[in-house]
Structures are given as C-alpha cells and as structure tokens.
Design a protein around this motif. Structure first.
Motif, PDB file in Angstrom:
ATOM      1  N   UNK A  95     -41.481 -39.942  -6.975  1.00  0.00           N
ATOM      2  CA  UNK A  95     -41.261 -41.388  -6.997  1.00  0.00           C
ATOM      3  C   UNK A  95     -40.279 -41.806  -5.913  1.00  0.00           C
ATOM      4  N   UNK A  96     -39.234 -40.996  -5.761  1.00  0.00           N
ATOM      5  CA  UNK A  96     -38.257 -41.300  -4.723  1.00  0.00           C
ATOM      6  C   UNK A  96     -38.915 -41.312  -3.345  1.00  0.00           C
TER       7      UNK A  96
ATOM      8  N   UNK B 129     -42.073 -41.828  -2.685  1.00  0.00           N
ATOM      9  CA  UNK B 129     -42.937 -42.998  -2.585  1.00  0.00           C
ATOM     10  C   UNK B 129     -42.116 -44.244  -2.278  1.00  0.00           C
ATOM     11  N   UNK B 130     -41.007 -44.356  -3.028  1.00  0.00           N
ATOM     12  CA  UNK B 130     -40.163 -45.533  -2.851  1.00  0.00           C
ATOM     13  C   UNK B 130     -39.644 -45.573  -1.422  1.00  0.00           C
TER      14      UNK B 130
ATOM     15  N   UNK C 133     -42.183 -46.848   0.621  1.00  0.00           N
ATOM     16  CA  UNK C 133     -42.483 -48.206   0.180  1.00  0.00           C
ATOM     17  C   UNK C 133     -41.883 -49.253   1.096  1.00  0.00           C
TER      18      UNK C 133
ATOM     19  N   UNK D  66     -50.426 -51.221  -2.862  1.00  0.00           N
ATOM     20  CA  UNK D  66     -48.988 -51.429  -2.755  1.00  0.00           C
ATOM     21  C   UNK D  66     -48.359 -51.786  -4.085  1.00  0.00           C
TER      22      UNK D  66
ATOM     23  N   UNK E 203     -48.411 -48.756  -6.419  1.00  0.00           N
ATOM     24  CA  UNK E 203     -47.400 -47.754  -6.057  1.00  0.00           C
ATOM     25  C   UNK E 203     -46.002 -48.257  -6.405  1.00  0.00           C
TER      26      UNK E 203
ATOM     27  N   UNK F  26     -45.601 -47.978 -10.202  1.00  0.00           N
ATOM     28  CA  UNK F  26     -45.500 -46.588 -10.632  1.00  0.00           C
ATOM     29  C   UNK F  26     -44.180 -45.966 -10.206  1.00  0.00           C
ATOM     30  N   UNK F  27     -43.772 -46.215  -8.961  1.00  0.00           N
ATOM     31  CA  UNK F  27     -42.568 -45.529  -8.499  1.00  0.00           C
ATOM     32  C   UNK F  27     -41.319 -46.092  -9.165  1.00  0.00           C
TER      33      UNK F  27
ATOM     34  N   UNK G 229     -41.309 -44.739 -12.701  1.00  0.00           N
ATOM     35  CA  UNK G 229     -41.015 -43.307 -12.770  1.00  0.00           C
ATOM     36  C   UNK G 229     -39.527 -43.057 -12.526  1.00  0.00           C
ATOM     37  N   UNK G 230     -38.962 -43.765 -11.566  1.00  0.00           N
ATOM     38  CA  UNK G 230     -37.526 -43.626 -11.313  1.00  0.00           C
ATOM     39  C   UNK G 230     -36.724 -44.034 -12.543  1.00  0.00           C
TER      40      UNK G 230
ATOM     41  N   UNK H 291     -34.076 -51.612  -4.647  1.00  0.00           N
ATOM     42  CA  UNK H 291     -34.800 -50.915  -5.699  1.00  0.00           C
ATOM     43  C   UNK H 291     -33.812 -50.279  -6.674  1.00  0.00           C
TER      44      UNK H 291
ATOM     45  N   UNK I 207     -41.168 -56.694  -2.408  1.00  0.00           N
ATOM     46  CA  UNK I 207     -41.542 -55.631  -3.346  1.00  0.00           C
ATOM     47  C   UNK I 207     -42.333 -56.266  -4.491  1.00  0.00           C
TER      48      UNK I 207
END
Lengths: 337, 525
Positions: free
Chosen positions: A11-12, A14-15, A18, B321, B324, B327-328, B331-332, B393, B476
């Motif tokens: 995830x990190x 991906x972020x 991002x 986008x 993702x 999800x990200x 998940x974090x 984020x 975002x």
C-alpha cells in the motif's frame, strides 16, 4: 502478521506512485478552484499541455475555499485561487492573502472586470438569468424581476443553489442596493416559498429541463452545458433588466496567493487564462458559453453582447466585503443549516 | 505474588498512541470555546430543532430496522417459511451497501429523474412522484443499511433461546403468541437492545445518506456550516453536540451489553421449526418484499444506471486511480490501526492495573467521534499547527486510525485474551528476550485476531466518506468521494458503476467478517 506487513508495504508503494507529493517540492502548481470541475477541467488540461507544468486542483464552492484559505493563512498549499465570483476573491484579498498582479496581466481586461487594487482579475464574464422550462411557463408569464420569484404562484417551483458563489453574489448585490434588512426580508419570503435547493447550477438547469422545477436562478452559460447533452430540452434563459440584482453582470476570476511557493507557475497560469488560447476556450471548446474578456475575441453566437448588458450599478470589488454578511444571512434564514 | 513491573517502553508507546487518539476531541473542545462567536450564541432554537430532527430520524430508523430485521430473523430461524435458506443468506447482504450508495440507489429509482419516473412518465403521464428527498429518503436509505444488524443479532439471539422454555410455556396453556410474547421476546431483549443501539449510533453519525437526501441532521448541518461560513466555531460547537449525543447512546449500549452477558444461556438443542400453516405464503411475501426492496431494487437500479452509462456514450473506463486510492488508503489504515492497538492491548491484557484499563478505554474515543467531527478537528488543527501534514495521505490515514481504532482493538484484545500468558512466561523463563517472545510466540498465536481487526478497519475505511472529503490530499479521489461527487449532482449513470465496484471490492470481506461480528462493524459512510 507477515501478510499484513506485505499488504502495508504494498500500500505504501502504491501510495508513493499515487502522486500525492508535496507540491512545493516537485513544482506542481496547486489551484483551489471554486469553479466546477465539469466546466474547467479541460482548461487545466490545456494549460498542462501548453506549459508542461503539472497542476493539482482542489475543487469546492468558492466561498468554502475562501473560508478555507482564511483558516489556512500562510500555511496554505494553494498557489492560485480560481473563483466563481469576485466576492470570494475579495474576501480573501480583504484578509491580505492575495499578491499584487503585474500590470501586464491586469491591463488585458477592462477596468470594470478587475480589482482596482490589482489583487485579482476577471477571467470570463457572465450574467445572472432565470432559466425556465418553456413547456411549463410561457414567455409572457415570466417574472418581470428576479425578486418576483417569491410570489406564491412559484411556490415549490423555483430552484436555487445557496452554497454557490454566483447565488451569493446575487444576494450581496441585493444587500448593496437595498440594505441588509430588505435582503433578509426577501430571503425569508423566498424560504417560505419552499424553493428546491441544489448543490450546483448545472443541477438546477437539468432539473428545469426535467420539469422538476419551473424556474431556476442561475448564470447564463449553464443552459448550454445541458443543451449539449439534451439538445431538445425545453429550457431557455430569461435575461432581466435594469437594477434587478438578477441582472448582475459579473466575472469568474483568479488571484495569486501571497507567498505562493510556485509563484512563477502561478503567474503563468493566470496569464494563460487571459491568453488567446485560454479565452478562445469559452468560444470554441467549452460546452458552456461564457464571455471572453480580452479584446478581439467575440462571444459565442446567439449571446447578447456583453456591452449591452448593464446590470445593477455596483462595483465588483464591493462584493468581497459583503460576502461574510451574505453567508451569515443565508445561514440565519436557514438555507445553509 | 507480586505483579510484574510494567515495561516503561511499552507503557510509553501505549500512552503516546492514546494521546494521539484523543487529540481530535481535545482540539475540538479548545476550538469550540475559543472562536469568535461563543458556544452560547450557536446553541439556540435552531440547534434544538436540529437535534430534534436528528433524534426523530434516529428513532424512526431504529424502529423500522427492528420492524424489518426482527420478523425476518424469526421467520428464518424458527419457521418453515419457503426459501428459508435463501433468505438466511440474502437478508444480511445489504450490509455491503454503504448508506450513501443506498441513497444513490433510492434516488436512481424513485428520484425525480429516476428510473420509476422514466417508466411512468411516458405511458401514464405521471408528472411527479411523491418526494423522496428529505425524511423519507434518509429514513429508507438508513433502514436499508442498518436492518441487517438487527437481523444478524436477533437471529443469533433466537438461536440462543432454550426451546424448552417455550415448550414449558405452551405446556402451561399459553397460546403460541403468548409464549412468544412472555418467553421468547424477553429472552431476546438483550440482543434487540444491542441491535437497536447499534442502529441508533449508525444513524446518528451517518453523513452520506442524510446529505444526499438533504435531510436536516446534525452531521449534514456541520458540513454545511463548515462550508458556508467564515466563522467556523458554529461547526465545531455542533460537532460537540453530536459527540454528546453519541456518548449518551454509547453509555446506554455499554449497559445493554452487560445485560447480554448475564442472560446468555446456551441452548442445548436447536428449536423446533414452527409450521406456519396458512400464514406460510403471507410470511413469504413479507420476506420477499423486504429482500426485494432492500437488496434487489438497489442492486438492480445500480446495474440499470451502469448500463445507461454505456447507452449515453460515457467513456466507461475502469476507475483505476480511484480504486487504487481507496485500496491503498484503507490498507494503510488497517496496518497502522492494528500496529497502534498492539501495545495498548498488550499493556491492558498483560499488566492489568486500574490505569492501564483507563488507557485502553481511552483508545475507544473514536467510537464517540463521528467521521465528520474527526475531520473537522483535524482540518483545523493541521491547517494551523502542522502544515507539513495538512492535506496529506498521512493525515487522512491518521483520521481513519483514530476513527476505527476501537474495531482493531476489539479484534486484537479478543485474540490476546485467548492466549495463556503462561506460554509467554515459559518462553521467557527459557531465556528468550521479551520482544522476541512477542514476535515468535505471541504473534503467531494472535495472527488471526490481527487479521480480523485489520479487515474490519479496512472495510470501514473503504466506505468512509466525510473524513475523506475534508482531509484528502488535493487530487486524491477515492471511490467514495467520486460516488459522492456524481450522486450530489444527480449524475446517476456516472456514480452507479463506481458504486458497484465499491460493493464488489468490499463484499467478500464483509461477508467473511461482519456476518460473525456485526456489532463491531457498524460505521456509516
């Protein structure tokens, strides 16, 4: 646990891709846009194509973003405030948060469409109108003044967007022309007439097309956005006359934040908005039809010429100091609670 | 026996984590009492009306969720209603539909430009359907999203009632109805109480459905005031009012939970199936209508509008986008929430003292903070004091972690309680260092609990809306914010495919996790 770790690391990663990088570090221009994404996103794309500068846009209502800029103060990540009305720009200017624009930019636009102190500049013109459903309302039944929509015969049949900057500019104009107590009284009558509330002007015009409401208080160009998708929709604009606050001729505009981290890119963006390319956008490319403001570019066919629309005799930079009062009033009357 | 000393490092980490978790509440208090207008100015008659409207909705949704969920549970567990097994699976499925997606589906079906209007306008010339906006819409959408909790909890409750009691009542000459009223219903009261409070809490903190339906609830008003006034004190004060109401409900829930434990009686055998006789088909009609309205209609409407998107020639591309991003971020949040509760849970479970219990209780603060309130507080705090985190984020994930810490804590603590500390002691006495014991002995034993906790946080973060709207980095967009954007301008054909994707991405988790832990999973969008 190992699986959890994997998920987190993934995830990190991906972020990271991002792309929410710190705008200051990577030279990305950050714009707070009070103008609708649907309308102006292509304009940002044009700018990116032309200059290679990446733009991150935060969309919101103009007044909301003005309040946000006030809260953020010098901590704001924004470089440019692209607003739907002069009131929001003026409110930010009042708090000392806008930088002076160079004369090379200001001089592109007629005096009446820019801040006399040079902190913001109009980028496109528009007129308030009443949009109406032509199946439901005959031309001779239309209200003579926008103030007449509080007549009981329109009960439940009028659409407004109270969080929208253009509606707020209309109310500010009323305050300037007739005073706060008259404006409050009118808003209370309007409230009692049970108008339908919408988030955005486009939604009002769509609702008018669908027969959900008969009349909507909007800007002139939303009609064309909806007609693009529904060419046969029974909708038309009713331009108002004289001192009617519903005849307000105003601008969308832009200002550069004081201490913007990407000042150079910010200036190039405002220059772009007033360039031949940026202005032709409203004539050639946009579904909408706003008035270009620089010399030598004609508005889209079929629009009454901008010079012929006079509207109420107020200065656009007077709207800024009224905004806070207007917001309080709308809140007090119950449109935003 | 002397108690083992609390390791300083462990205590420090746990206390620091909890301090972060209560930060939003503390800052909100400071902000509410230091603004331009005073709290007293804000709390006027308008606020009372707002509270009354909010409570009206809470009451109506709770009543409706019981009216739908309880009979369904009874039919499925205790009777021979046709397609009983199908209903047992289908009835809780609306759990996967966040409240704002429910609102989208209802508007897409019954709204002024919805499917039904299209169908009726042509052939029947129906010009206007009854208004869905306002109370009706919010009530329906929230009933849809919450009745599964009543269904799941009361179904479990019904399975737990000893059938011998009912048989005894029947043997003493009571009619079936009287036996149900005097034996079954009282036995169900704890689970019914827990379920109603869960529904009430969900409704109270829901933002998405009430906003899209334009119903004057506190959450919507907070957001509107935040957006439409320069003075942001009123929003902060209303946020505190909302927190106060939530706390009242939470206290009530705590009490009812105590009741649940006391009356858990462990059934010795499954109850006899009650033949419905001539009521069989009317009962079927009820179950079918409920599942039809709350599952088939919404999903059908979403599919219809997604198909319309193709007809209308929208560019239909997979929203990579947004998917993702959702999800990200989720998940974090799941990872950090579990990582954050580990020291807290370990401290409270392995070193039980009065103060370590307090530390643990404080970690539940998130339960009392609706998403809009956390967001508001963090926006103010970061914009003024930590600009480096503002609109990042990291801050969004932090908000998720605070909000859903209780879910993670429940999962981890349950797992830790199940591990006998003697095993850890044995490992230490054999010469392993404490941290290595945790890593090599404890961690593998509690990994399922960790995963369960993480999955719950993940799910709730996926559908979270208000905090995401306010805190997300510029540019975002998540599935939730995109659905919100399109639904609020009645662009159903653009919102529907995203909503279907959100449901598909979270459905498998929901089914695995929440079917068993419904009570921990309730957090609205």
């Amino acid at each position: 646990v190992r699986r959890l770790m994997l998920v987190a690391v993934g995830a990190l990663a991906l972020a990271g891709c991002g792309g929410d990088g710190d705008s200051a570090a990577d030279g990305t221009l950050t714009v707070y846009s009070g103008r609708e994404e649907e309308l102006v996103a292509p304009l940002f794309e044009l700018f990116e194509e032309e200059t290679g500068i990446d733009v991150e846009v935060r969309y919101g209502d103009s007044a909301e973003l003005a309040a946000q800029l006030a809260e953020e103060g010098e901590n704001t990540p924004a470089d440019v405030f692209f607003a739907q009305d002069p009131g929001s720009l003026g409110a930010v200017e009042e708090r000392g948060r806008l930088a002076s624009l160079p004369d090379s930019i200001l001089s592109l636009v007629p005096d009446r469409f820019r801040d006399p102190d040079g902190h913001w500049v109009g980028t496109s013109g528009r007129s308030r109108v009443i949009v109406y459903n032509s199946d439901e309302v005959a031309e001779d039944e239309l209200p003579q003044s926008s103030l007449d929509v509080v007549d009981p015969k329109w009960k439940g049949k009028v659409g407004i967007a109270p969080t929208n900057a253009s509606f707020q500019a209309f109310v500010s104009t009323m305050i300037l022309e007739q005073g706060e107590s008259k404006a409050r009284e009118w808003l209370q009558q309007l409230r009692a007439n049970d108008p339908k509330l919408y988030e955005k002007n486009t939604a009002i015009v769509e609702a008018t097309a669908a027969g959900e409401i008969d009349l909507g208080l909007v800007n002139h160009y939303y009609l064309y956005v909806v007609q693009e998708e529904q060419p046969d929709a029974p909708i038309a604009n009713h331009f108002l006359q004289g001192d009617d606050p519903g005849a307000l001729v105003s601008v969308a505009g832009a200002g550069i934040l004081d201490g913007a981290e990407n000042e150079d890119a910010a200036r190039r963006f405002v220059e772009f908005l007033l360039s031949e390319r940026g202005q032709r956008f409203y004539v050639d490319e946009a579904e909408e039809a706003e008035y270009p403001l620089i010399e030598g570019i004609e508005a889209k066919e079929g629009l009454p010429p901008l010079d012929e629309l006079s509207g109420p005799q107020i200065e656009l930079d007077d709207l800024g100091p009224e905004l806070e009062k207007t917001l309080q009033l709308l809140n007090e009357v119950g449109f935003t609670t | 026996m002397t108690q083992p000393r609390v390791p300083v490092a462990l205590a420090a980490v746990a206390v620091a984590t909890v301090a972060l978790a209560v930060l939003p509440l503390v800052y909100l208090l400071l902000r509410a009492f230091s603004g331009g207008t005073t709290a007293v100015d804000v709390l006027n008659r308008g606020t009372l009306e707002l509270v009354a409207d909010t409570l009206l909705l809470v009451g109506a949704v709770t009543a409706a969720a019981i009216a739908v969920g309880l009979p369904l549970a009874w039919l499925v567990v205790r009777t021979d209603v046709p397609l009983r097994r199908f209903f047992a699976v289908a009835a809780p499925l609306p759990l996967v539909i966040p409240s704002y997606v429910a609102a989208l589906a209802l508007l897409g079906a019954f709204g002024p430009r919805g499917l039904l209007q299209r169908l009726l306008e042509g052939p029947f010339g129906v010009e206007r359907l009854p208004e869905i906006y306002g109370f009706t819409g919010a009530w329906l959408a929230l009933t849809l999203s919450t009745y599964p909790y009543v269904f799941l909890l009361t179904a479990a409750g019904l399975r737990g009632v000893d059938p011998a009691l009912e048989e005894a009542a029947r043997g003493l000459g009571h009619s079936r109805w009287a036996a149900f009223r005097r034996v079954t219903l009282p036995a169900l009261r704890p689970s019914l109480g827990a379920a109603s409070l869960l529904v009430a809490l969900y409704t109270l903190s829901d933002f998405g459905a009430v906003s899209l339906m334009q119903y004057q609830a506190l959450t919507r008003s907070i957001y509107l005031q935040y957006r439409s006034l320069f003075d942001r004190t009123p929003a902060a004060v209303l946020g505190l009012v909302l927190v106060a109401l939530t706390v009242v409900l939470l206290v009530a829930e705590q009490r009812s939970r105590r009741g649940v434990r006391a009356s858990a009686s462990g059934a010795t055998r499954p109850p006899a199936v009650l033949p419905l006789g001539r009521w069989r088909w009317p009962a079927f009609a009820f179950a079918a209508a409920a599942v039809g309205l709350f599952l088939v209609v919404p999903v059908g409407v979403l599919v219809y509008w997604s198909a319309r998107a193709v007809d209308l020639g929208h560019e239909v591309t997979f929203p990579w986008q947004a998917a993702v991003s959702s999800l990200s971020a989720s998940a974090l949040a799941a990872f950090f929430a579990v990582a954050a509760v580990l020291p807290i849970s370990f401290l409270a479970e392995r070193y039980p003292r009065r103060w370590t219990r307090v530390v643990e209780r404080l970690a539940f603060t998130g339960n009392a903070l609706p998403g809009i309130v956390i967001a508001l507080s963090l926006v103010f705090f970061a914009a003024n004091y930590v600009p480096a985190l503002y609109q990042t984020l990291a801050l969004l994930v932090f908000a998720y972690v605070v909000r859903f810490l209780p879910q993670a804590l429940a999962g981890v603590s349950t797992a830790l309680q199940a591990v006998n500390p003697r095993i850890e002691e044995a490992a230490r006495s054999l010469g392993r260092r404490p941290l290595r014991v945790v890593a090599t002995v404890t961690a593998p034993l509690i990994s399922r609990g960790l995963l369960a906790g993480a999955a719950l946080v993940f799910l709730n973060a996926m559908k979270e809306l208000p905090a995401t709207l306010l805190l997300r980095p510029t540019g975002f967009d998540t599935l939730a914010t995109e659905i919100w954007k399109y639904t609020s301008v009645a662009s159903y054909s653009r919102a529907a495919p995203l909503a279907l994707l959100l449901i598909l991405l979270s459905a498998p988790f929901v089914y695995l996790v929440t079917a068993r832990r419904a009570s921990e999973a309730a957090a609205p969008g």
